[in-house]
Design a protein around this motif. Structure first.
Motif, short mmCIF file in Angstrom:
data_model
loop_
_atom_site.label_atom_id
_atom_site.label_comp_id
_atom_site.label_asym_id
_atom_site.label_seq_id
_atom_site.Cartn_x
_atom_site.Cartn_y
_atom_site.Cartn_z
N GLU A 27 12.02 -31.93 -33.67
CA GLU A 27 11.48 -30.83 -34.47
C GLU A 27 12.01 -29.50 -33.96
O GLU A 27 12.01 -29.26 -32.74
N PHE A 28 12.44 -28.64 -34.88
CA PHE A 28 12.68 -27.25 -34.52
C PHE A 28 11.33 -26.57 -34.24
O PHE A 28 10.28 -27.05 -34.68
N ALA A 29 11.39 -25.47 -33.53
CA ALA A 29 10.15 -24.74 -33.20
C ALA A 29 9.51 -24.22 -34.49
O ALA A 29 10.12 -23.45 -35.23
N GLN A 30 8.29 -24.63 -34.75
CA GLN A 30 7.61 -24.35 -36.00
C GLN A 30 6.23 -23.76 -35.73
O GLN A 30 5.69 -23.89 -34.63
N VAL A 31 5.66 -23.10 -36.75
CA VAL A 31 4.32 -22.52 -36.63
C VAL A 31 3.33 -23.48 -37.28
O VAL A 31 3.53 -23.92 -38.42
N ARG A 32 2.24 -23.75 -36.57
CA ARG A 32 1.21 -24.63 -37.09
C ARG A 32 -0.16 -24.00 -36.86
O ARG A 32 -0.33 -23.13 -36.00
N VAL A 33 -1.13 -24.46 -37.64
CA VAL A 33 -2.52 -24.02 -37.49
C VAL A 33 -3.40 -25.24 -37.33
O VAL A 33 -3.12 -26.31 -37.90
N ALA A 34 -4.45 -25.09 -36.54
CA ALA A 34 -5.41 -26.17 -36.34
C ALA A 34 -6.78 -25.55 -36.15
O ALA A 34 -6.93 -24.32 -36.15
N GLY A 35 -7.77 -26.39 -35.99
CA GLY A 35 -9.11 -25.86 -35.78
C GLY A 35 -10.14 -26.96 -35.67
O GLY A 35 -9.83 -28.15 -35.67
N ARG A 36 -11.38 -26.53 -35.58
CA ARG A 36 -12.50 -27.46 -35.54
C ARG A 36 -13.71 -26.77 -36.15
O ARG A 36 -13.92 -25.56 -35.99
N LEU A 37 -14.49 -27.54 -36.89
CA LEU A 37 -15.74 -27.04 -37.41
C LEU A 37 -16.76 -26.91 -36.29
O LEU A 37 -16.72 -27.66 -35.30
N ASN A 38 -17.65 -25.98 -36.45
CA ASN A 38 -18.70 -25.79 -35.45
C ASN A 38 -19.57 -27.03 -35.29
O ASN A 38 -20.20 -27.22 -34.25
N THR A 39 -19.58 -27.88 -36.30
CA THR A 39 -20.39 -29.10 -36.27
C THR A 39 -19.62 -30.34 -35.84
O THR A 39 -20.19 -31.43 -35.79
N ASP A 40 -18.32 -30.20 -35.54
CA ASP A 40 -17.53 -31.35 -35.10
C ASP A 40 -18.01 -31.84 -33.74
O ASP A 40 -18.59 -31.08 -32.96
N PRO A 41 -17.74 -33.10 -33.41
CA PRO A 41 -18.11 -33.61 -32.08
C PRO A 41 -17.42 -32.79 -30.99
O PRO A 41 -16.32 -32.28 -31.19
N PRO A 42 -18.06 -32.64 -29.83
CA PRO A 42 -17.44 -31.84 -28.75
C PRO A 42 -16.07 -32.37 -28.36
O PRO A 42 -15.79 -33.57 -28.46
N ASN A 43 -15.20 -31.44 -27.94
CA ASN A 43 -13.87 -31.78 -27.44
C ASN A 43 -13.05 -32.56 -28.47
O ASN A 43 -12.36 -33.53 -28.13
#
Length: 725
Positions: free
Chosen positions: A476-492
């Motif tokens: 992969e070439f260097a790319q921009v990605r986004v991620a996240g987690r909901l406040n209600t998701d399981p820890p970690n």
């Protein structure tokens, strides 16, 4: 001082408190243990930053632009120790990653959705006079009600929220940087409560090669006068003699604006190092500047400030951007190189009141945070199309954000995946409860065979985490990605990621000193949209095919969007008008009579219906009464009411003992005489829930229409009832 009159901003030099740099009477740096506030160690000294004028962004000249290739200007990222003198990392020090990026798997995912995006500034825009490109870009952005401002080394741009470019300007002109000063490290945020943008910037001058008579470092602070970044800004700066502020962090609370930075000697190494600084690397301590927010917002000529003494025992302290109301400025730092704890800092008081206290209040254990690309090149990033690696940096904290007593911090750390053949770089994401001073979550986020680096973070109004970063791998070439987690998701745990902008080419710019690995970062940006706090805007760096230095930035609008439930299936068709007398006279048959009024229903037995309207509970209701019998001898009555659909109650003899089982018997045996001496009432309907239609009913026991006890019933494969309520 007359040579400064040529600039838009005339600012009186204010010498910050300095413990290194040879200033007369300066105190030596001191050790600071958890819980020990600066304010308890020495008398506080307060001064003022002086206001010199305003900057009209619209009148600034456009930045230079050229496609000519030349030696890139590599912005220094200064560290505590010589990069080449690091020992090898012992086995077992690098932790295992614990938050897998599952975006490559088939499991259902719910990462933040990319709502829109557009191209940001690139290396062809990021030029200093003489058409010398710069690297790395240090991309930042801030978002107001109507506009977005992006800054990189050394250019700013203002956009509308659709991506329309409204203004380009050189940061040298914006902040008032003097000729031949090296300028770098922009930071910018928008503070929704005050409706102001705040920005900081850094420059330095070496008297051995520049026009300054003394080695000088300058910290610049600019504050917008409105929520529109195209309107004028007020500008301030403060000079440091012999040292320069590096890698500033910018935070804000209800009453304070806080800037924290590392101080390094301008000359070295290898040049002479000022007294009180570390000889091997020129580090002169971390310093925190606290400024009265109300004074900056008002454009005061002399805003009150407090400058902490320089501290050699800490490095890269990150003030949090406070997204909800607080008068306490929280900050965080880690030991550079390898850390097993986060230092939690707290700033209380205000410069105007003369009671600022900066305290290192807790050391919170974390999974080991090891520099991924420091000295040994343990986890410098691979990229497609080239054997040259990308610099994923050291383990310093990159950013901190605080909301409702929860603070998130981000970094890049070396990590191991079970079964992987090499150490990788992962995103280090830690959540701290500042009410209890405890770590709530401690994650290494990444994926086998891939490198994740330079994350920026923000939490939206619901406390959901958003992060933007670069990812690359051998494929992969260097790319921009986004991620996240909901406040209600399981820890970690994280919810996978989404691609914001794909890389276009291997990143192989003309190398600077010590490269490759090629410099990247040194940070990225994220900001909550004040017009819709569920939206977060991000900016990240990717490998751009521009036949120049080869980096570009991409701006994206991201949001956790609830997956709409599938539309309910159409309800079952209503029973047809009965062709003959029913064997069981049920509420559904009564409903069919209402729908089929004036239709011959039965043979040998008659149905009678009466309709009317009644006013009750603030509205009119359609009601009806249906009776079954012969020769006007009614054996069973139904009372019906229409809300959206018709529903009918059945009046039948009822038991003296009222139990759920007897209620079920009433449902199963509608039309059958059960008991005498008391009456039962039944109402049945159908409801859509959890993806299917359900038969439901309510059974009431009483006499003379006075209900003394109700049962609610539902049918899956068979009827079941329970007391209601």
């Amino acid at each position: 001082m007359t040579h400064r009159a040529r600039w838009l901003v005339l600012v009186l030099i204010v010498v910050l408190l300095a413990a290194c740099g040879g200033a007369a009477g300066a105190e030596s740096p001191r050790s600071l243990e958890p819980g020990a506030p600066y304010g308890d160690h020495q008398p506080l000294t307060y001064g003022t930053l002086q206001f010199g004028g305003t900057v009209d962004v619209r009148s600034l000249p456009p930045p230079p632009h050229s496609q000519e290739m030349s030696q890139p200007r590599i912005i220094p990222l200064r560290g505590l120790i010589e990069e080449t003198s690091l020992p090898a990392i012992p086995p077992g020090i690098v932790p295992e990653a614990n938050a897998l990026d599952t975006s490559s798997l088939t499991a259902p995912l719910a990462p933040p959705s990319v709502i829109s995006g557009f191209a940001g500034l690139g290396s062809t825009d990021n030029l200093i006079p003489g058409a010398t490109p710069g690297a790395p870009p240090d991309p930042q952005l801030a978002v107001g009600p109507n506009y977005i401002i992006e800054m990189v080394n050394t250019v700013g741009r203002i956009y509308g929220k659709t991506g329309a470019v409204l203004q380009n300007f050189p940061l040298r002109s914006f902040f008032g940087v003097l000729p031949a000063y090296l300028d770098f490290d922009p930071k910018v945020i928008y503070d929704a409560p005050s409706g102001r943008f705040f920005a900081v910037y850094v420059s330095l001058c070496d008297n051995g090669s520049g026009p300054c008579s003394t080695d000088t470092g300058i910290l610049y602070i600019a504050v917008s006068t409105t929520s529109n970044p195209l309107d004028p800004w007020n500008a301030y700066f403060a000079d440091e003699l012999n040292v320069f502020p590096d890698y500033p962090g910018l935070g804000v609370t209800d009453d304070k604006v806080t800037v924290s930075y590392n101080l390094f000697d301008v000359d070295g190494p290898p040049g002479p190092i000022s007294p009180g600084c570390v000889l091997v690397n020129g580090f002169c301590g971390v310093q925190t500047l606290v400024i009265q927010k109300s004074h900056l917002v008002a454009g005061a000529a002399s805003p009150a400030f407090f400058a902490s003494p320089q501290d050699l025992n800490h490095f890269t302290v990150r003030p949090a951007h406070s997204l909800t109301s607080t008068s306490t400025q929280y900050m965080a730092s880690v030991t550079r190189g390898s850390a097993t704890a986060i230092h939690l800092w707290r700033v209380t008081g205000t410069p105007a009141q003369g009671n600022v206290v900066v305290s290192d209040i807790a050391h919170l254990p974390i999974f080991g945070l090891v520099s991924p690309c420091l000295g040994t090149g343990l986890a410098c990033a691979q990229q497609a199309g080239s054997t040259a690696r990308i610099d994923t940096g050291d383990n310093r904290l990159l950013e901190a954000v605080w909301r409702n007593n929860r603070m998130w911090v981000s970094a890049t750390g070396a990590c191991n995946w079970p079964g992987d053949v090499a150490t990788r770089s992962c995103l280090k994401l830690v959540e701290i409860n500042t009410s209890t001073n405890t770590v709530v979550q401690d994650m290494f986020f990444g994926e086998t065979g891939k490198y994740y680096y330079w994350p920026a973070i923000r939490t939206d109004a619901s406390g959901n985490l958003h992060t933007v970063y670069t990812r690359s791998s051998a494929s992969e070439f260097a790319q921009v990605r986004v991620a996240g987690r909901l406040n209600t998701d399981p820890p970690n745990s994280m919810s996978g990621d989404n691609l914001l902008k794909a890389g276009e080419t291997p990143y192989t710019p003309p190398p600077g000193p010590g490269e490759p690995p090629y410099r990247w970062g040194d940070y990225m940006g994220a900001a909550v949209d004040p017009s819709d706090p569920s939206v977060v805007w991000v900016v990240g760096e990717y490998a751009k095919n521009d036949v120049f230095v080869g980096w570009g930035t991409w701006i994206g609008k991201v949001q956790f969007t609830a997956t709409p439930p599938p539309p309910p299936p159409p309800p079952p068709p209503p029973p047809p008008c009965p062709p003959s007398s029913p064997t069981a006279k049920t509420p559904l048959w009564a409903e069919s009579i209402i729908r089929c009024l004036d239709t011959a229903l039965f043979t040998g037995e008659s149905g009678f219906a009466y309709r009317d309207r009644y006013y009750w509970d603030g509205r009119w209701w359609d009601v009806a009464f249906v009776g079954f019998g012969s020769n006007w001898n009614i054996s069973e009555w139904f009372a019906c009411i229409r809300d959206v659909n018709w529903g009918c109650f059945l009046w039948i003899p009822s038991p003296t003992a009222r139990t759920p089982l007897l209620a079920e018997a009433v449902i199963r045996n509608i039309g059958t005489e059960l008991f005498t001496g008391e009456n039962a009432f039944v109402y049945s309907d159908r409801y859509y829930w959890d993806g299917r239609w359900w038969d439901v009913a309510f059974v009431g026991f009483g006499s003379n229409w006075s209900i003394s006890q109700w049962f609610a019933c539902i049918r899956d494969t068979s009827w079941g009832c329970f007391p209601w309520p």
